[in-house]
Design a protein around this motif. Sequence first.
Motif, mmCIF file in Angstrom:
data_model
loop_
_atom_site.group_PDB
_atom_site.id
_atom_site.type_symbol
_atom_site.label_atom_id
_atom_site.label_comp_id
_atom_site.label_asym_id
_atom_site.label_seq_id
_atom_site.Cartn_x
_atom_site.Cartn_y
_atom_site.Cartn_z
ATOM 1 N N ALA A 1 0.812 -1.215 0.000
ATOM 2 C CA ALA A 1 0.000 0.000 0.000
ATOM 3 C C ALA A 1 0.849 1.271 0.000
ATOM 4 N N LEU A 2 1.879 1.324 0.806
ATOM 5 C CA LEU A 2 2.678 2.555 0.923
ATOM 6 C C LEU A 2 3.386 2.925 -0.374
ATOM 7 N N PRO A 3 4.177 2.032 -0.987
ATOM 8 C CA PRO A 3 4.823 2.458 -2.232
ATOM 9 C C PRO A 3 3.833 2.750 -3.356
ATOM 10 N N ILE A 4 2.733 2.019 -3.402
ATOM 11 C CA ILE A 4 1.739 2.291 -4.441
ATOM 12 C C ILE A 4 1.170 3.694 -4.270
ATOM 13 N N CYS A 5 0.786 4.029 -3.054
ATOM 14 C CA CYS A 5 0.210 5.359 -2.798
ATOM 15 C C CYS A 5 1.215 6.473 -3.059
ATOM 16 N N VAL A 6 2.404 6.343 -2.512
ATOM 17 C CA VAL A 6 3.399 7.409 -2.634
ATOM 18 C C VAL A 6 3.805 7.620 -4.090
ATOM 19 N N VAL A 7 4.134 6.538 -4.796
ATOM 20 C CA VAL A 7 4.595 6.662 -6.180
ATOM 21 C C VAL A 7 3.467 7.165 -7.081
ATOM 22 N N LYS B 1 2.866 10.895 -6.483
ATOM 23 C CA LYS B 1 3.977 11.739 -6.928
ATOM 24 C C LYS B 1 4.225 11.668 -8.436
ATOM 25 N N HIS B 2 4.127 10.456 -9.023
ATOM 26 C CA HIS B 2 4.532 10.271 -10.423
ATOM 27 C C HIS B 2 3.419 9.755 -11.333
ATOM 28 N N TYR B 3 2.232 9.529 -10.800
ATOM 29 C CA TYR B 3 1.117 8.978 -11.582
ATOM 30 C C TYR B 3 1.478 7.617 -12.186
ATOM 31 N N LEU B 4 2.168 6.799 -11.418
ATOM 32 C CA LEU B 4 2.563 5.457 -11.842
ATOM 33 C C LEU B 4 2.314 4.467 -10.712
ATOM 34 N N ILE B 5 1.933 3.266 -11.071
ATOM 35 C CA ILE B 5 1.847 2.164 -10.110
ATOM 36 C C ILE B 5 3.099 1.319 -10.359
ATOM 37 N N PRO B 6 3.931 1.114 -9.336
ATOM 38 C CA PRO B 6 5.202 0.422 -9.573
ATOM 39 C C PRO B 6 5.025 -1.063 -9.918
ATOM 40 N N ASP B 7 5.554 -1.441 -11.095
ATOM 41 C CA ASP B 7 5.526 -2.847 -11.506
ATOM 42 C C ASP B 7 6.286 -3.721 -10.511
ATOM 43 N N GLY B 8 7.300 -3.161 -9.875
ATOM 44 C CA GLY B 8 8.093 -3.901 -8.897
ATOM 45 C C GLY B 8 7.311 -4.305 -7.665
ATOM 46 N N VAL B 9 6.130 -3.752 -7.488
ATOM 47 C CA VAL B 9 5.245 -4.141 -6.394
ATOM 48 C C VAL B 9 4.107 -5.018 -6.932
ATOM 49 N N PRO C 1 -5.238 15.694 -13.959
ATOM 50 C CA PRO C 1 -5.363 14.288 -13.553
ATOM 51 C C PRO C 1 -5.025 14.093 -12.083
ATOM 52 N N LEU C 2 -5.700 13.161 -11.478
ATOM 53 C CA LEU C 2 -5.401 12.755 -10.108
ATOM 54 C C LEU C 2 -5.257 11.237 -10.087
ATOM 55 N N PRO C 3 -4.371 10.718 -9.252
ATOM 56 C CA PRO C 3 -4.144 9.276 -9.227
ATOM 57 C C PRO C 3 -5.331 8.519 -8.628
ATOM 58 N N PHE C 4 -5.613 7.341 -9.191
ATOM 59 C CA PHE C 4 -6.706 6.488 -8.719
ATOM 60 C C PHE C 4 -6.172 5.311 -7.896
ATOM 61 N N GLY C 5 -4.904 4.950 -8.110
ATOM 62 C CA GLY C 5 -4.308 3.807 -7.417
ATOM 63 C C GLY C 5 -4.408 3.866 -5.901
ATOM 64 N N PRO C 6 -4.124 5.021 -5.269
ATOM 65 C CA PRO C 6 -4.242 5.065 -3.812
ATOM 66 C C PRO C 6 -5.652 4.748 -3.318
ATOM 67 N N TYR C 7 -6.664 5.193 -4.044
ATOM 68 C CA TYR C 7 -8.032 4.868 -3.645
ATOM 69 C C TYR C 7 -8.300 3.373 -3.788
ATOM 70 N N ILE C 8 -7.754 2.789 -4.845
ATOM 71 C CA ILE C 8 -7.957 1.352 -5.068
ATOM 72 C C ILE C 8 -7.296 0.547 -3.952
ATOM 73 N N ILE C 9 -6.025 0.795 -3.685
ATOM 74 C CA ILE C 9 -5.303 -0.039 -2.718
ATOM 75 C C ILE C 9 -5.802 0.198 -1.295
ATOM 76 N N LEU C 10 -6.125 1.437 -0.952
ATOM 77 C CA LEU C 10 -6.603 1.687 0.410
ATOM 78 C C LEU C 10 -8.015 1.147 0.627
ATOM 79 N N THR C 11 -8.814 1.083 -0.411
ATOM 80 C CA THR C 11 -10.137 0.476 -0.307
ATOM 81 C C THR C 11 -10.026 -1.040 -0.264
ATOM 82 N N ALA C 12 -8.992 -1.596 -0.900
ATOM 83 C CA ALA C 12 -8.818 -3.041 -0.944
ATOM 84 C C ALA C 12 -8.607 -3.641 0.439
#
Length: 171
Positions: free
Chosen positions: A25-31, A34-42, A141-152
Amino acid sequence: FYAGYVWGGQDVVRSLALSWLVVAALPICVVDFKHYLIPDGVVFPGMGIGLLLSFFSESLPFTTALAGGALSAGGLYLFGALSSRVLKKEALGFGDVKLLGMLGVFMGPSGAYVTLICAAFIGLIGTVGIRIIKGRNFNTPLPFGPYIILTALPVFLWENEIIKGYFDLVM
């Protein structure tokens, strides 16, 4: 791991799965913020871990985990492609598709779709709030990933209760 086992009342396999989601959750939200990317490494290791854990899970067998990843990622990809075509601009990043695919592996198709619906609702409220408070226009644009992972995380723990609460509310 221990927190998921005790706090969530989960079996060992689900506790390991919850532990990965919490750590991711933390790297997904932060990245993503900040960069509008979901890290493939996670996300990609998460898919592998989820599929591996499914071999030992009674509640989410391998075929359901695999179907969850494919159906949730595929469904969101189609939605994003259609939305982009209608809006004539990118409506959804591919990182969000991969993230939902990872969550589908951990939670099955129903958990991933409940997560997506809840994330869309909470994301709408959060996005409107952020845009009003920070004075951003609605084309930024605003990132959607943090909402997805925190809701998960709550959906992973209480999916049945969330679904029951929804139907109790609307019926």
